[in-house]
Design an enzyme around this catalytic site. Sequence first.
Site, PDB file in Angstrom:
ATOM      1  N   LYS A  22     -14.324  16.734 -23.342  1.00  0.00           N
ATOM      2  CA  LYS A  22     -15.481  15.813 -23.251  1.00  0.00           C
ATOM      3  C   LYS A  22     -15.859  15.608 -21.783  1.00  0.00           C
ATOM      4  CE  LYS A  22     -14.682  11.233 -23.261  1.00  0.00           C
ATOM      5  NZ  LYS A  22     -15.258  10.446 -22.146  1.00  0.00           N
ATOM      6  N   ASN A  23     -14.861  15.364 -20.932  1.00  0.00           N
ATOM      7  CA  ASN A  23     -15.151  14.985 -19.546  1.00  0.00           C
ATOM      8  C   ASN A  23     -15.536  16.157 -18.661  1.00  0.00           C
ATOM      9  OD1 ASN A  23     -14.739  12.400 -20.315  1.00  0.00           O
ATOM     10  ND2 ASN A  23     -12.747  12.160 -19.317  1.00  0.00           N
ATOM     11  N   ARG A  91     -21.843   5.275 -20.037  1.00  0.00           N
ATOM     12  CA  ARG A  91     -21.849   5.198 -18.581  1.00  0.00           C
ATOM     13  C   ARG A  91     -21.944   6.572 -17.933  1.00  0.00           C
ATOM     14  NH1 ARG A  91     -18.894   6.029 -14.659  1.00  0.00           N
ATOM     15  NH2 ARG A  91     -19.234   4.877 -12.725  1.00  0.00           N
ATOM     16  N   CYS A 115     -17.629  -2.004 -18.363  1.00  0.00           N
ATOM     17  CA  CYS A 115     -17.178  -1.736 -19.728  1.00  0.00           C
ATOM     18  C   CYS A 115     -15.785  -2.367 -19.842  1.00  0.00           C
ATOM     19  CB  CYS A 115     -17.148  -0.239 -20.008  1.00  0.00           C
ATOM     20  SG  CYS A 115     -15.896   0.623 -19.083  1.00  0.00           S
ATOM     21  N   ARG A 120     -17.517  -0.712 -13.405  1.00  0.00           N
ATOM     22  CA  ARG A 120     -17.712   0.731 -13.233  1.00  0.00           C
ATOM     23  C   ARG A 120     -18.800   0.960 -12.166  1.00  0.00           C
ATOM     24  NH1 ARG A 120     -15.642   3.480 -17.632  1.00  0.00           N
ATOM     25  NH2 ARG A 120     -15.665   5.310 -16.309  1.00  0.00           N
ATOM     26  N   PRO A 121     -18.501   0.625 -10.901  1.00  0.00           N
ATOM     27  CA  PRO A 121     -19.532   0.732  -9.846  1.00  0.00           C
ATOM     28  C   PRO A 121     -19.944   2.185  -9.599  1.00  0.00           C
ATOM     29  CG  PRO A 121     -17.380   0.427  -8.878  1.00  0.00           C
ATOM     30  CD  PRO A 121     -17.192   0.269 -10.361  1.00  0.00           C
ATOM     31  N   ASP A 123     -21.209   2.806  -6.289  1.00  0.00           N
ATOM     32  CA  ASP A 123     -21.503   2.724  -4.844  1.00  0.00           C
ATOM     33  C   ASP A 123     -21.162   4.022  -4.104  1.00  0.00           C
ATOM     34  OD1 ASP A 123     -18.840   1.717  -5.632  1.00  0.00           O
ATOM     35  OD2 ASP A 123     -18.481   1.683  -3.476  1.00  0.00           O
ATOM     36  N   LEU A 124     -20.106   4.702  -4.549  1.00  0.00           N
ATOM     37  CA  LEU A 124     -19.711   5.944  -3.857  1.00  0.00           C
ATOM     38  C   LEU A 124     -20.708   7.066  -4.169  1.00  0.00           C
ATOM     39  CD1 LEU A 124     -15.863   5.679  -4.498  1.00  0.00           C
ATOM     40  CD2 LEU A 124     -17.079   5.215  -2.339  1.00  0.00           C
ATOM     41  N   ASP A 306      -6.294   8.036 -18.386  1.00  0.00           N
ATOM     42  CA  ASP A 306      -6.798   8.220 -19.752  1.00  0.00           C
ATOM     43  C   ASP A 306      -5.673   8.439 -20.756  1.00  0.00           C
ATOM     44  OD1 ASP A 306      -9.830  10.041 -18.852  1.00  0.00           O
ATOM     45  OD2 ASP A 306      -9.239   7.940 -18.699  1.00  0.00           O
ATOM     46  N   ARG A 398     -16.423   8.665 -30.002  1.00  0.00           N
ATOM     47  CA  ARG A 398     -17.053   9.013 -28.717  1.00  0.00           C
ATOM     48  C   ARG A 398     -16.315  10.162 -28.053  1.00  0.00           C
ATOM     49  NH1 ARG A 398     -16.892   4.770 -24.552  1.00  0.00           N
ATOM     50  NH2 ARG A 398     -17.622   6.593 -23.440  1.00  0.00           N
TER      51      ARG A 398
HETATM   52  C1  EPZ Z   1     -14.061   9.624 -15.141  1.00  0.00           C
HETATM   53  O1  EPZ Z   1     -14.781   8.411 -15.062  1.00  0.00           O
HETATM   54  C2  EPZ Z   1     -13.755   9.814 -16.626  1.00  0.00           C
HETATM   55  N1  EPZ Z   1     -14.998   9.884 -17.397  1.00  0.00           N
HETATM   56  C3  EPZ Z   1     -12.897   8.648 -17.133  1.00  0.00           C
HETATM   57  O2  EPZ Z   1     -12.557   8.949 -18.490  1.00  0.00           O
HETATM   58  C4  EPZ Z   1     -11.613   8.591 -16.308  1.00  0.00           C
HETATM   59  O3  EPZ Z   1     -10.853   7.486 -16.716  1.00  0.00           O
HETATM   60  C5  EPZ Z   1     -11.972   8.454 -14.818  1.00  0.00           C
HETATM   61  O4  EPZ Z   1     -12.832   9.547 -14.408  1.00  0.00           O
HETATM   62  C6  EPZ Z   1     -10.732   8.479 -13.938  1.00  0.00           C
HETATM   63  O5  EPZ Z   1     -10.047   9.690 -14.120  1.00  0.00           O
HETATM   64  C7  EPZ Z   1     -15.708  11.040 -17.386  1.00  0.00           C
HETATM   65  O6  EPZ Z   1     -15.357  12.009 -16.733  1.00  0.00           O
HETATM   66  C8  EPZ Z   1     -16.951  11.060 -18.236  1.00  0.00           C
HETATM   67  P1  EPZ Z   1     -14.051   7.350 -11.333  1.00  0.00           P
HETATM   68  P2  EPZ Z   1     -15.488   8.011 -13.653  1.00  0.00           P
HETATM   69  O7  EPZ Z   1     -15.373   7.310 -10.657  1.00  0.00           O
HETATM   70  O8  EPZ Z   1     -15.854   9.223 -12.902  1.00  0.00           O
HETATM   71  C9  EPZ Z   1     -13.820   3.386  -8.798  1.00  0.00           C
HETATM   72  C10 EPZ Z   1     -12.352   8.547 -20.802  1.00  0.00           C
HETATM   73  O9  EPZ Z   1     -11.597   7.784 -21.419  1.00  0.00           O
HETATM   74  N2  EPZ Z   1     -15.187   3.736  -8.340  1.00  0.00           N
HETATM   75  O10 EPZ Z   1     -13.155   8.502 -11.070  1.00  0.00           O
HETATM   76  O11 EPZ Z   1     -16.552   7.020 -13.965  1.00  0.00           O
HETATM   77  C11 EPZ Z   1     -13.766   3.061 -10.276  1.00  0.00           C
HETATM   78  O12 EPZ Z   1     -14.110   1.708 -10.525  1.00  0.00           O
HETATM   79  C12 EPZ Z   1     -13.035   8.060 -19.529  1.00  0.00           C
HETATM   80  O13 EPZ Z   1     -12.583   9.742 -21.122  1.00  0.00           O
HETATM   81  C13 EPZ Z   1     -15.758   3.006  -7.314  1.00  0.00           C
HETATM   82  O14 EPZ Z   1     -15.169   2.050  -6.793  1.00  0.00           O
HETATM   83  O15 EPZ Z   1     -14.306   7.272 -12.913  1.00  0.00           O
HETATM   84  C14 EPZ Z   1     -12.324   3.364 -10.610  1.00  0.00           C
HETATM   85  O16 EPZ Z   1     -11.520   2.270 -10.272  1.00  0.00           O
HETATM   86  C15 EPZ Z   1     -12.764   6.600 -19.253  1.00  0.00           C
HETATM   87  N3  EPZ Z   1     -17.025   3.341  -6.887  1.00  0.00           N
HETATM   88  C16 EPZ Z   1     -11.991   4.555  -9.703  1.00  0.00           C
HETATM   89  O17 EPZ Z   1     -12.981   4.527  -8.653  1.00  0.00           O
HETATM   90  C17 EPZ Z   1     -17.715   4.391  -7.435  1.00  0.00           C
HETATM   91  O18 EPZ Z   1     -18.857   4.668  -6.987  1.00  0.00           O
HETATM   92  C18 EPZ Z   1     -12.065   5.919 -10.405  1.00  0.00           C
HETATM   93  O19 EPZ Z   1     -13.300   5.965 -11.072  1.00  0.00           O
HETATM   94  C19 EPZ Z   1     -17.112   5.122  -8.482  1.00  0.00           C
HETATM   95  C20 EPZ Z   1     -15.846   4.786  -8.909  1.00  0.00           C
END
Ligand code: EPZ
Length: 419
Positions: A22-23, A91, A115, A120-121, A123-124, A306, A398
């Site tokens: 999925k991811n 998201r 969520c 789920r910011p 900003d990056l 996950d 999902r």
């Molecule tokens: C991906 O989400 C996955 N989703 C998530 O899987 C997974 O848990 C996550 O990566 C971490 O491995 C998909 O790939 C569709 P991140 P993503 O940006 O990219 C913080 C599932 O169950 N952050 O890697 O949205 C954030 O809050 C889902 O399949 C910022 O601070 O996650 C988190 O603490 C759930 N600013 C950390 O970074 C930003 O701009 C990692 O988030 C972006 C993220």
Amino acid sequence: MDKIVVHGGRELSGTIKISGSKNSALPIIAATLLTREPCVLHRVPDLSDTNYMLQILRHLGADVERASGTVTVTAEKVESLAPYDVVRKMRASVCVLGPLLGRCKEANVSMPGGCVIGDRPIDLHLKGFEALGAAIRVEGGDVRVFAPKLTGAIINLRGKFGPTVLGTDNVMMAATLAEGITVIEGAASEPEVVDLADFLNKMGAKIEGAGTRRIIIEGVKELHGAEHTVIPDRIEAGTFLVAGAMCGNGVTIKRVDRDHVSAVTNALAAAGFQIQWAEDSITISPNGATKPLELVTEPYPGFPTDMQAQMCALLCMTDGISVITENVFPQRYMHVAELKRMGAHVQLEGATAIIQGVDRLFGAPVMASDLRASAALVLAGLKAEGRTEISRVYHIDRGYEHLDEKLIELGADIERVKA
Ligand code: EPZ
């Protein structure tokens, strides 16, 4: 809303095939917006999330055809607006921002809300787009990014919780059509990022270093159509390995990449289970006494967040004291309250869960809250005594392709009840 009813206590055995990731499929579907030519994607899992992403592309003007696991997308012309009611349901739709910025030099997406696993910011993501020369406007819950042109830059995408997976994907996709060289420092190295880079390179992009913390993208004028097969879903694979650990007497999963699941198989081996490898399959079997674990979730190649809820369910029935620390999404413990309804002994202290293993769990009506917490409740129900009824199973649909059917193939007493 459908429910899943599980009658626990059955022993699982046999072999199941893992679906496409999925991811990986979600950003790759978004990446097809980068070209006007047709793209053919194989092993796109039939999930509400992936089907929703395909709806978003249709909404943006792309032609989308699906024939079982194969999806053909032709984005000959695209709009640049993905409104809130489209984004709020999933998201991950935020990953259309990068391709739209690359292709149209502008994109309008409603800000994703939070969520249940936490804030789920993005900003990056936006920091990366600004570094490429885009202006950002956040108005009324929408985010608009636009640039007269995109210019390569050196960008550090590491946040306080480590790298960002979709943020790395988004900036990498936009950078493929920027002028000059982009270097992403602090990049996510998940296999799904590598799969996306592989697809982009098939489209004519020039990306090196995917899978490391430093990705280098040399911008090109345009990208062409390509064909790609999505990698197996390492989290589905891990989920079935935990099912085999909790209730199995020889469960084999086929179509899995050994390296992608090594953090999970290492943890299961440390907990006392036997793991056997073949060409592209893994078999898990009981191997005497099980042992409690201290688990810490980390970005890849560390133990995946996950898989945290699923391992929590296993450790609830493992003798001794286990400790889980959730470093990626510190609030990701929605499953704990429901597991405690089944008799688990878990104490939460901030981002840490202290688990006192119990001999038995008892079936109960429980409520799914997010994708992986839902899977954890199904696993607990497989092991618990009696009947467990899991409501709001749309969370499971999902991200798991036919989870209940695959568990029935392994011998589980599980049924989906239309509510
Ligand atoms: C991906 O989400 C996955 N989703 C998530 O899987 C997974 O848990 C996550 O990566 C971490 O491995 C998909 O790939 C569709 P991140 P993503 O940006 O990219 C913080 C599932 O169950 N952050 O890697 O949205 C954030 O809050 C889902 O399949 C910022 O601070 O996650 C988190 O603490 C759930 N600013 C950390 O970074 C930003 O701009 C990692 O988030 C972006 C993220």
